[in-house]
Every structure is written in structure tokens, then in C-alpha cells.
Design a protein around this motif. Structure first.
Motif, PDB file in Angstrom:
ATOM      1  N   TRP A   1       3.489   6.686  17.065  1.00  0.00           N
ATOM      2  CA  TRP A   1       2.833   6.613  15.760  1.00  0.00           C
ATOM      3  C   TRP A   1       1.840   5.474  15.567  1.00  0.00           C
ATOM      4  O   TRP A   1       1.181   5.412  14.530  1.00  0.00           O
ATOM      5  CB  TRP A   1       3.889   6.531  14.647  1.00  0.00           C
ATOM      6  N   ASP A   2       1.719   4.571  16.517  1.00  0.00           N
ATOM      7  CA  ASP A   2       0.855   3.409  16.264  1.00  0.00           C
ATOM      8  C   ASP A   2      -0.576   3.808  15.895  1.00  0.00           C
ATOM      9  O   ASP A   2      -1.203   4.640  16.547  1.00  0.00           O
ATOM     10  CB  ASP A   2       0.820   2.499  17.503  1.00  0.00           C
ATOM     11  N   GLY A   3      -1.096   3.185  14.835  1.00  0.00           N
ATOM     12  CA  GLY A   3      -2.496   3.390  14.462  1.00  0.00           C
ATOM     13  C   GLY A   3      -2.789   4.735  13.818  1.00  0.00           C
ATOM     14  O   GLY A   3      -3.935   5.163  13.781  1.00  0.00           O
ATOM     15  N   LEU A   4      -1.783   5.395  13.285  1.00  0.00           N
ATOM     16  CA  LEU A   4      -2.025   6.721  12.709  1.00  0.00           C
ATOM     17  C   LEU A   4      -1.782   6.759  11.200  1.00  0.00           C
ATOM     18  O   LEU A   4      -1.489   7.815  10.624  1.00  0.00           O
ATOM     19  CB  LEU A   4      -1.168   7.770  13.426  1.00  0.00           C
ATOM     20  N   GLU A   5      -1.938   5.620  10.521  1.00  0.00           N
ATOM     21  CA  GLU A   5      -1.772   5.569   9.067  1.00  0.00           C
ATOM     22  C   GLU A   5      -2.522   6.715   8.372  1.00  0.00           C
ATOM     23  O   GLU A   5      -3.712   6.921   8.606  1.00  0.00           O
ATOM     24  CB  GLU A   5      -2.303   4.217   8.551  1.00  0.00           C
ATOM     25  N   GLY A   6      -1.817   7.433   7.518  1.00  0.00           N
ATOM     26  CA  GLY A   6      -2.446   8.449   6.671  1.00  0.00           C
ATOM     27  C   GLY A   6      -2.761   9.763   7.355  1.00  0.00           C
ATOM     28  O   GLY A   6      -3.294  10.683   6.714  1.00  0.00           O
ATOM     29  N   VAL A   7      -2.406   9.894   8.637  1.00  0.00           N
ATOM     30  CA  VAL A   7      -2.768  11.102   9.384  1.00  0.00           C
ATOM     31  C   VAL A   7      -2.128  12.363   8.774  1.00  0.00           C
ATOM     32  O   VAL A   7      -2.677  13.465   8.882  1.00  0.00           O
ATOM     33  CB  VAL A   7      -2.412  10.916  10.885  1.00  0.00           C
ATOM     34  N   GLU A   8      -1.001  12.186   8.077  1.00  0.00           N
ATOM     35  CA  GLU A   8      -0.317  13.361   7.494  1.00  0.00           C
ATOM     36  C   GLU A   8      -1.142  14.017   6.383  1.00  0.00           C
ATOM     37  O   GLU A   8      -0.882  15.162   6.018  1.00  0.00           O
ATOM     38  CB  GLU A   8       1.061  12.950   6.945  1.00  0.00           C
TER      39      GLU A   8
ATOM     40  N   ILE B   1       5.411  10.649   5.534  1.00  0.00           N
ATOM     41  CA  ILE B   1       4.126   9.940   5.442  1.00  0.00           C
ATOM     42  C   ILE B   1       4.081   8.908   6.562  1.00  0.00           C
ATOM     43  O   ILE B   1       5.118   8.455   7.039  1.00  0.00           O
ATOM     44  CB  ILE B   1       3.931   9.236   4.076  1.00  0.00           C
ATOM     45  N   LEU B   2       2.872   8.553   6.952  1.00  0.00           N
ATOM     46  CA  LEU B   2       2.682   7.547   8.000  1.00  0.00           C
ATOM     47  C   LEU B   2       2.051   6.313   7.386  1.00  0.00           C
ATOM     48  O   LEU B   2       0.850   6.282   7.100  1.00  0.00           O
ATOM     49  CB  LEU B   2       1.820   8.133   9.118  1.00  0.00           C
ATOM     50  N   LEU B   3       2.866   5.288   7.163  1.00  0.00           N
ATOM     51  CA  LEU B   3       2.350   4.082   6.503  1.00  0.00           C
ATOM     52  C   LEU B   3       1.533   3.212   7.456  1.00  0.00           C
ATOM     53  O   LEU B   3       0.653   2.477   7.020  1.00  0.00           O
ATOM     54  CB  LEU B   3       3.495   3.273   5.898  1.00  0.00           C
ATOM     55  N   GLY B   4       1.861   3.229   8.731  1.00  0.00           N
ATOM     56  CA  GLY B   4       1.045   2.486   9.699  1.00  0.00           C
ATOM     57  C   GLY B   4       1.296   0.985   9.731  1.00  0.00           C
ATOM     58  O   GLY B   4       1.075   0.341  10.747  1.00  0.00           O
ATOM     59  N   ARG B   5       1.750   0.406   8.599  1.00  0.00           N
ATOM     60  CA  ARG B   5       1.968  -1.036   8.537  1.00  0.00           C
ATOM     61  C   ARG B   5       2.921  -1.351   7.393  1.00  0.00           C
ATOM     62  O   ARG B   5       3.076  -0.553   6.472  1.00  0.00           O
ATOM     63  CB  ARG B   5       0.642  -1.782   8.359  1.00  0.00           C
TER      64      ARG B   5
ATOM     65  N   ARG C   1       9.117  -2.790   9.317  1.00  0.00           N
ATOM     66  CA  ARG C   1       9.869  -1.741  10.001  1.00  0.00           C
ATOM     67  C   ARG C   1      11.361  -1.933   9.827  1.00  0.00           C
ATOM     68  O   ARG C   1      11.860  -3.050   9.858  1.00  0.00           O
ATOM     69  CB  ARG C   1       9.622  -1.815  11.515  1.00  0.00           C
TER      70      ARG C   1
ATOM     71  N   HIS D   1       0.812  -1.225   0.000  1.00  0.00           N
ATOM     72  CA  HIS D   1       0.000   0.000   0.000  1.00  0.00           C
ATOM     73  C   HIS D   1       0.844   1.275   0.000  1.00  0.00           C
ATOM     74  O   HIS D   1       0.302   2.368  -0.145  1.00  0.00           O
ATOM     75  CB  HIS D   1      -0.970   0.001   1.200  1.00  0.00           C
TER      76      HIS D   1
END
Ligand SMILES: NC(=O)c1ccc[n+]([C@@H]2O[C@H](COP(=O)([O-])OP(=O)(O)OC[C@H]3O[C@@H](n4cnc5c(N)ncnc54)[C@H](OP(=O)(O)O)[C@@H]3O)[C@@H](O)[C@H]2O)c1
Ligand SMILES: NC(=O)c1ccc[n+]([C@@H]2O[C@H](COP(=O)([O-])OP(=O)(O)OC[C@H]3O[C@@H](n4cnc5c(N)ncnc54)[C@H](OP(=O)(O)O)[C@@H]3O)[C@@H](O)[C@H]2O)c1
Lengths: 210, 210
Positions: free
Chosen positions: B179-186, A170-174, A177, A30
Motif C-alpha cells: 500500500w505504500d504511496g497509494l493514498e486516496g486510490v480507493e 480507504i487508503l490514508l497513506g499516512r 499505524r 486528514h
């Protein structure tokens, strides 16, 4: 002394070097192309691209490199080992132009491509793989090309002399790592950060000599 | 419109905002003071400190702020709820000088300290807490003061207008991640990065108005 180097290794702000799931259609899952857009916009990638700090870093990729080591998941999508015709993502003329050592638990015969790239498939520890690559590099440096699992293993084993990371906001979240299990690894390095007008941050880790 | 702001929030390169275990002797666990050394070296903290980019960012902490919201683990070490005499880490004159709303599942009566700081202990959702803090702030902005659990909850709820992060080039390996659980926050923010000569990177997230 030849060095072991990592270049243009791109991670999200939350530390992922690839999204998920990895597949033939979406090698970075993704994440799509978001981790490398900074590089596609440079002259290194595109003659009409930019020639600033992003390009200066990107161009180091090939300078003085005599061999690469990469992980199995960089060489192909899940299951490539079952496809005898798979020769990598890069077509007839891969961008390596050196011997490339692919770490895999399912080795196959070496594969000679155009432009000086030969893929060798080996099952070996990081330090064994580095010895083989150093011999093939004939006095030049060895690049560890990724993915994150292999980079992490080489960092944990203390085998990396130079690490260039590109942090993309960007914050991929998954995904996979980079940083897991590397507590305190910065103590062996001088770390430098440069923010680029493009929005990415370049981080360089240079092994301390003292 | 008053804004909801986060300032001087420091994270390691691998995304931890505190080490572990948190205790009375070591509020940040094995991180010690490493996450905030950049700040201790500024005029904001020490009159003989530096007055460059680190200080410019640090000074924003109190400008235009009328109330703070903080998490229970920022207010005290594990178990502080069982100690009736605990009044926070900061002594008689805490550095807030406004009402402070402490989120906790074990509320206690409000506590008035010197210098204009009153601690209110509330059990409330992020948006309920924000309403209470906004009312107390009387037209000024509200600061979300941390820790990471509370910052993450406010980001996930879309309640943050301005986020200033300070990325410190150390790898903590363990602790509490931001950052955990913040996918797409940007995607809701304009993100800017500035590298400081001190070695840290300042990241600002400013909520998009379009
Ligand atoms: N962000 C970047 O700049 C960047 C750079 C390069 C690649 N990537 C991306 O990263 C992803 C791949 O990374 P990844 O972490 O999933 O995997 P990877 O590091 O490419 O490969 C890991 C795999 O290599 C094999 N391997 C590793 N060490 C070995 C050893 N000592 N002996 C034998 N085999 C060994 C194992 O595969 P088997 O057990 O299957 O043999 C292991 O699962 C891809 O999406 C790629 O596109 C990103
Ligand atoms: N890096 C930085 O710049 C920075 C800034 C501030 C703090 N810190 C550090 O961060 C650490 C604390 O962070 P943390 O993530 O562990 O915890 P935290 O965010 O300070 O607090 C989380 C706790 O607050 C209470 N809480 C949260 N939301 C609530 C709600 N909606 N209703 C009722 N109670 C609620 C719960 O505690 P209960 O269930 O116990 O009530 C929860 O466990 C400390 O080490 C502190 O020094 C770092």
C-alpha cells in the motif's frame, strides 16, 4: 477473570488509526471523520441509526467495562499539557462513565467530570497502568481506548484479551499505524472476520485459552 | 474494452505481499506458504479442494486473460539475471498459457515454454508494458501478476481496472508492502468485501465508470 478489551478501533485498509497532523481543529488529521462514519450511522451513536452488525459490535463498547486506559494523544491535541483548562474533547459529560487512566509523561491532578467519569493522569508501564485500572474497575473489565500507540504497546506486552477492529476501505497513506512491530501477534488469538453491508470489515481477536 | 486485472493477490493483515528475505529456497521469505494456503485448499489448485467463495474467486485467474505482466522478483530469486539457465519457478509448463512480459532492467531474449507460455523480458514504463501486453493479448484482458512493487506502480499510474485482494489474518511484520504511496486510490474504485469461512477476506476494487 476480568478481561482487557479494545472496541470499535477503526483502521484504514493500509493500517492507519489516525491521519495527520493531529490538531484541535482536526483530531484525526486528514482522515477527518472517515474512520468512524460506520459508527455514526448506528443506533449506538444515533437513535435513528441502523441496528445491524455494525450496531451489534458498536454496542459492546460499554458492556461490563469498569475503567478505561487511553493515551495522551487521545485525551487532547498536541500541547494540551500546557493548557491547564483542557478537560478532554468530550465536554461536561464524557461517554466513559468510569475512571479513565490517561498515560502521559506530564501527569496532573485527577479531574472529576459529570456522569461518573474521572480522569487520572499517570506515568506508568502498560502492565502498571493495567493494574491500577483493574483495581479501579472493581472486578469489571478494562477497556484500552487507544490511540494506536497505546494499543500497539498493550498488544506487544501481551495484555489484550479481546480486540475488535473495524477496517474501513480507504487508503490514508499516512498517519499513525497500528501494526508496526507486531509480527506473529495473531498466534495468541482466534481471529474472526465479518464483512458488513456498510462496507467495513469487523475483525475480532479473542485470546486463546489453550 | 479489454481490462487490466489483478487476481488472487494475497496480503497479510499488515499489508505485506511477501516476507523477507526472498531466496531460491524461500520465494516468499519468512511468509513461507502462509499467504496462499487459502488457494491451495480450493478446487482451483487441487481437484479435491473446496468449491466455495475462495474457489469462485480463485477461478477468475485465467478467464478471458490474453497476457500477463510480472515483475523481475516474481520471475526468479535475487540474482536470477546472472543465471542463463533460469527459466522461472514453474518448470516446463508454466500456468500462464499466454505471453508473459517480465519487467526487468536486464532484458534477455524471449523464452518459449510449453503450454503456450512465452516470457518476454522488457525494460519499459508501466503504460508501455501495458501497450505491449494488450497488443499480444489480442483483444483479451491483461493480468498484472505481481509482485507488490509492480502492482503498486500500476495502481499509482491509474492503469488497473479490477483488483482482487485476499487478506490473510496474519501479521508478517516485514517484507514488501502493497500500500505504500497509494493514498486516496480507493476513490477511483467501488470496493467490496466478503469474509470467507476459511478466515480470509476477499476485497474487490472495480474501477468506477462515472
Ligand atoms: N481509530 C480509532 O478508533 C482511534 C481510537 C482512539 C484514538 N484515535 C486517534 O488516535 C490518535 C492518538 O493516537 P497516538 O498513537 O498518536 O497516541 P496515543 O496512543 O493516544 O498516545 C500516545 C502518547 O501517550 C503517552 N504515553 C503512552 N504510553 C505512555 C507511558 N507508558 N507512560 C507515559 N506516557 C505514555 C505519550 O505521550 P506524552 O509523552 O506526550 O505524555 C505518547 O506519546 C488521535 O488522533 C486519536 O483521535 C483513534
Ligand atoms: N502476494 C501475492 O499474491 C504475490 C503475487 C506475486 C508475487 N508475489 C511475491 O512478490 C515478491 C516479488 O515482489 P517485489 O515487489 O519484490 O518485486 P516485483 O514487483 O516482482 O519486481 C520488481 C522488480 O521488477 C523490475 N521492474 C519493475 N518495474 C520495472 C520497469 N518499469 N522497468 C524495468 N524493470 C522493472 C525491477 O527489477 P530489476 O531492477 O532487478 O530488473 C524491480 O526491482 C516475490 O516474493 C513473489 O513471490 C506475491
Amino acid at each position: 477473570m476480568p478481561r482487557t478489551r479494545i472496541h470499535n478501533f477503526s483502521i484504514s485498509l493500509d493500517g492507519f488509526a489516525t491521519g495527520e497532523p493531529q490538531s484541535l481543529e482536526a483530531p484525526f488529521g486528514h482522515a477527518g471523520q472517515r474512520l468512524h462514519q460506520w459508527m455514526f450511522a448506528t443506533r449506538f451513536w444515533d437513535p435513528s441509526g441502523s441496528a445491524g452488525v455494525d450496531d451489534a459490535f458498536a454496542q459492546q463498547f460499554a458492556v461490563g467495562i469498569g475503567a478505561e486506559i487511553m493515551g495522551s494523544n487521545k485525551f487532547g491535541p498536541p500541547g494540551w499539557q500546557d493548557d491547564e483548562s483542557w478537560t478532554g474533547w468530550w465536554g461536561e459529560d464524557p461517554p466513559f462513565h468510569t475512571p479513565v487512566f490517561v498515560l502521559t509523561h506530564r501527569p496532573r491532578p485527577a479531574l472529576t467530570m459529570g456522569g461518573g467519569t474521572t480522569f487520572h493522569f499517570i506515568e506508568a508501564s502498560p502492565s502498571e497502568a493495567l493494574s491500577a485500572a483493574q483495581e479501579a474497575a472493581d472486578g469489571l473489565d478494562v477497556r484500552v481506548g487507544g490511540g494506536p500507540t497505546v494499543v500497539r504497546d498493550f498488544l506487544a506486552a501481551g495484555l489484550v484479551d479481546h480486540l475488535h477492529l473495524v477496517q474501513v476501505p480507504i487508503l490514508l497513506g499516512r498517519g499513525v499505524r497500528l501494526w508496526d512491530g507486531l509480527e506473529g501477534v495473531e498466534e495468541s488469538f482466534d481471529v474472526e472476520s465479518v464483512a458488513s453491508p456498510s462496507g467495513v470489515v469487523h475483525l475480532t481477536f479473542t485470546r486463546r485459552t489453550d
